[in-house]
Write a protein that holds these residues in place. Structure first.
Motif, mmCIF file in Angstrom:
data_model
loop_
_atom_site.group_PDB
_atom_site.id
_atom_site.type_symbol
_atom_site.label_atom_id
_atom_site.label_comp_id
_atom_site.label_asym_id
_atom_site.label_seq_id
_atom_site.Cartn_x
_atom_site.Cartn_y
_atom_site.Cartn_z
ATOM 1 N N ARG A 178 -1.281 -0.104 0.701
ATOM 2 C CA ARG A 178 -2.148 -1.180 0.230
ATOM 3 C C ARG A 178 -1.938 -2.396 1.122
ATOM 4 O O ARG A 178 -0.961 -2.472 1.854
ATOM 5 N N TYR A 211 -0.899 -4.480 -6.386
ATOM 6 C CA TYR A 211 -0.790 -3.079 -6.831
ATOM 7 C C TYR A 211 -2.113 -2.560 -7.386
ATOM 8 O O TYR A 211 -2.144 -1.539 -8.064
ATOM 9 N N LYS A 221 -6.483 1.812 -5.061
ATOM 10 C CA LYS A 221 -5.759 3.029 -4.668
ATOM 11 C C LYS A 221 -5.089 2.839 -3.315
ATOM 12 O O LYS A 221 -5.619 2.158 -2.434
ATOM 13 N N ALA A 222 -3.951 3.461 -3.165
ATOM 14 C CA ALA A 222 -3.261 3.427 -1.875
ATOM 15 C C ALA A 222 -4.052 4.218 -0.845
ATOM 16 O O ALA A 222 -4.552 5.307 -1.134
ATOM 17 N N GLY A 253 3.136 4.919 -2.164
ATOM 18 C CA GLY A 253 1.963 4.452 -2.891
ATOM 19 C C GLY A 253 1.283 5.527 -3.701
ATOM 20 O O GLY A 253 0.786 6.511 -3.140
ATOM 21 N N ASP A 254 1.298 5.384 -5.031
ATOM 22 C CA ASP A 254 0.557 6.244 -5.959
ATOM 23 C C ASP A 254 1.054 7.687 -6.023
ATOM 24 O O ASP A 254 0.299 8.571 -6.428
ATOM 25 N N GLN A 272 1.076 15.679 -5.731
ATOM 26 C CA GLN A 272 0.690 14.589 -4.839
ATOM 27 C C GLN A 272 1.706 14.419 -3.719
ATOM 28 O O GLN A 272 1.345 14.109 -2.581
#
Length: 340
Positions: free
Chosen positions: A179, A185, A188-189, A211-212, A218
């Motif tokens: 980001r 925050y 979305k990253a 990030g995320d 993921q």
């Protein structure tokens, strides 16, 4: 590889060595939480971020953040600041604690930090960021790493060029949060830009993506799609230090780890509370840990958790907090049976 004479605790050259780090988080990654995440398989942990200004003034609270125990290695101490000489002096103090890495925070988006051009505020003055990093690298004998973001805002996503310039200072590893600083925050990253840095043929230092990442799937995707050398997990570990065990299992077996009982996960959270209390005393230990416990995904299925959450946040003794948690356990048994 780097022209600087230091050894790294990881083999970043091995394609099978997919490393998962615990992100530095203020008010979260204290010594007992780091140790817990380590026990579940985190490859490296980071201290809470430490003000260089406060460190060189020997502020007692800040000195406490430097505490490291043997079981935590490899560990990175993270500092932030906006003045070159202060950062160098703070780096030398940190070096005495013998961490495996010293990490420079150029990514924190909190307004009071950014206003002083520290943290992510440095992304508005990248020349100064490079000067500070270079000076710190040349002033200590431990590997220096950097954690930063894509740029200050949507119009200044400078990370691809910035990464090369940071590499030229002699840093050992670069962590990129996907980001911008002004984004904080939200949204979305953007992992595509993290991948662009990793796949830049001029880059040779390891790249860690952040990030995320909230699930094992993921995490695997981050390695497979973007080619990063390591993945950093932050907020998803709060109230769920076992996420590192779940991620490691998935990366090894390409399958979800067998779920354990509700009682087991609850016992882990109790362990975290007891470790906090042993370090800080009962009242402060409870105050420090209870806000993390209530954020645990363990309680997501619980109907009307709001009232229970309020009660947990009002508890000031171990016995009162554990009584509430035991009542939750009884609810889970009645709702899901003994194998919950």
């Amino acid at each position: 590889m780097s022209r600087y004479n230091y050894s790294l605790p990881f083999d970043f050259q091995s394609s099978s060595n997919r490393l998962v780090f615990l992100a530095p988080m203020e008010g979260v990654t204290n010594v007992y939480f780091r140790s817990l995440c380590k026990s579940f398989g985190a490859d490296m942990v980071y201290t809470e971020f430490i003000s260089a200004d406060a460190l060189i003034r020997h502020v007692d609270k800040i000195q406490g953040k430097l505490k490291i125990i043997n079981s935590e290695h490899p560990i990175a101490v993270q500092i932030y600041g906006q003045d070159k000489d202060t950062m160098v002096e703070a780096a030398r103090i940190c070096e005495e604690m013998q961490p495996d890495f010293l990490d420079l925070n150029f990514g924190c988006p909190v307004k009071k930090i950014v206003r002083r051009n520290a943290g992510a505020g440095m992304l508005r003055v990248p020349k100064k960021m490079i000067e500070i990093t270079q000076q710190v690298v040349h002033s200590v004998n431990i590997p220096i790493t950097v954690k930063t973001r894509l740029g200050w805002d949507e119009n200044s996503k400078i990370i691809v060029d910035l990464a090369e310039r940071l590499q030229d200072t002699g840093i050992a590893l670069l962590t990129i949060h996907g980001r911008t600083g002004s984004q904080m925050y939200s949204g979305k990253a953007d992992w595509n830009l993290i991948g662009a840095v990793k796949n830049n043929p001029r880059m040779y230092i390891p790249i860690c993506g952040n990030g995320d990442i909230v699930s094992p799937q993921q995490c695997e995707q981050a390695f497979n799609r973007y080619g990063v050398d390591a993945v950093m997990i932050g907020r998803a570990s709060i109230g769920a230090p076992w996420i590192f065990q779940e991620v490691k299992y998935y990366l090894k077996y390409n399958d979800l780890a067998p779920k354990k009982s509700f009682e087991y996960y609850l016992s882990v959270l109790k362990q975290q509370i007891l470790q906090s209390v042993s370090q800080l005393g009962e009242r402060q230990g409870i105050l420090n840990s209870r806000r993390h416990i209530v954020a645990s995904p363990l309680f997501k299925k619980m109907s009307n958790f709001k009232l229970t959450k309020i009660a947990m946040l009002q508890a000031i003794t171990v016995s009162s907090l554990f009584e509430i948690m035991d009542n939750i356990s009884n609810w889970a048994k009645s709702e899901f049976g003994t194998n919950c």
